[in-house]
Design a protein around this motif. Structure first.
Motif, PDB file in Angstrom:
ATOM      1  N   SER A   6       0.819  -1.195   0.000  1.00 47.39           N
ATOM      2  CA  SER A   6       0.000   0.000   0.000  1.00 47.39           C
ATOM      3  C   SER A   6       0.859   1.254   0.000  1.00 47.39           C
ATOM      4  O   SER A   6       1.795   1.366   0.786  1.00 47.39           O
ATOM      5  N   PRO A   7       0.536   2.248  -0.853  1.00 44.16           N
ATOM      6  CA  PRO A   7       1.259   3.519  -0.804  1.00 44.16           C
ATOM      7  C   PRO A   7       1.034   4.239   0.526  1.00 44.16           C
ATOM      8  O   PRO A   7       1.902   4.982   0.979  1.00 44.16           O
ATOM      9  N   VAL A   8      -0.109   4.000   1.167  1.00 44.65           N
ATOM     10  CA  VAL A   8      -0.360   4.598   2.485  1.00 44.65           C
ATOM     11  C   VAL A   8       0.672   4.082   3.477  1.00 44.65           C
ATOM     12  O   VAL A   8       1.291   4.856   4.213  1.00 44.65           O
ATOM     13  N   ALA A   9       0.883   2.765   3.502  1.00 42.88           N
ATOM     14  CA  ALA A   9       1.856   2.171   4.421  1.00 42.88           C
ATOM     15  C   ALA A   9       3.258   2.669   4.107  1.00 42.88           C
ATOM     16  O   ALA A   9       4.030   2.979   5.021  1.00 42.88           O
ATOM     17  N   GLU A  10       3.609   2.771   2.839  1.00 43.88           N
ATOM     18  CA  GLU A  10       4.940   3.252   2.470  1.00 43.88           C
ATOM     19  C   GLU A  10       5.170   4.667   2.984  1.00 43.88           C
ATOM     20  O   GLU A  10       6.238   4.981   3.516  1.00 43.88           O
ATOM     21  N   GLY A  11       4.169   5.537   2.861  1.00 48.00           N
ATOM     22  CA  GLY A  11       4.284   6.899   3.376  1.00 48.00           C
ATOM     23  C   GLY A  11       4.417   6.933   4.885  1.00 48.00           C
ATOM     24  O   GLY A  11       5.194   7.708   5.436  1.00 48.00           O
TER      25      GLY A  11
END
Length: 75
Positions: free
Chosen positions: A3-8
């Protein structure tokens, strides 16, 4: 990652928190289904450890874990 959310969220962690996250990842490699289920059915779990909470989905067929969220809680 999953997930890009988790990466951020991971990018915002400081070094000690990243070390804790790596400990969580090591456990998830060995026992991914031992997290706290988010519901009675389904394959989403939460793992809380030392102020870090990881929400993930267990992809049984692929034998993989996809991390959806990483949250830090004040201790």
């Amino acid at each position: 990652m999953g997930s890009p959310v988790a990466e951020g969220q991971i990018d915002e962690l400081d070094d000690p928190d990243v070390d804790i996250l790596l400990e969580i990842y090591q456990v998830l490699q060995l026992a991914p289904a031992n997290g706290r289920p988010l519901s009675l059915t389904g394959n989403m779990y939460v793992w809380d450890y030392k102020g870090i909470s990881v929400t993930y989905v267990l992809l049984d067929a692929q034998h993989e874990v996809a991390v959806l969220r990483v949250d830090r809680y004040p201790m």
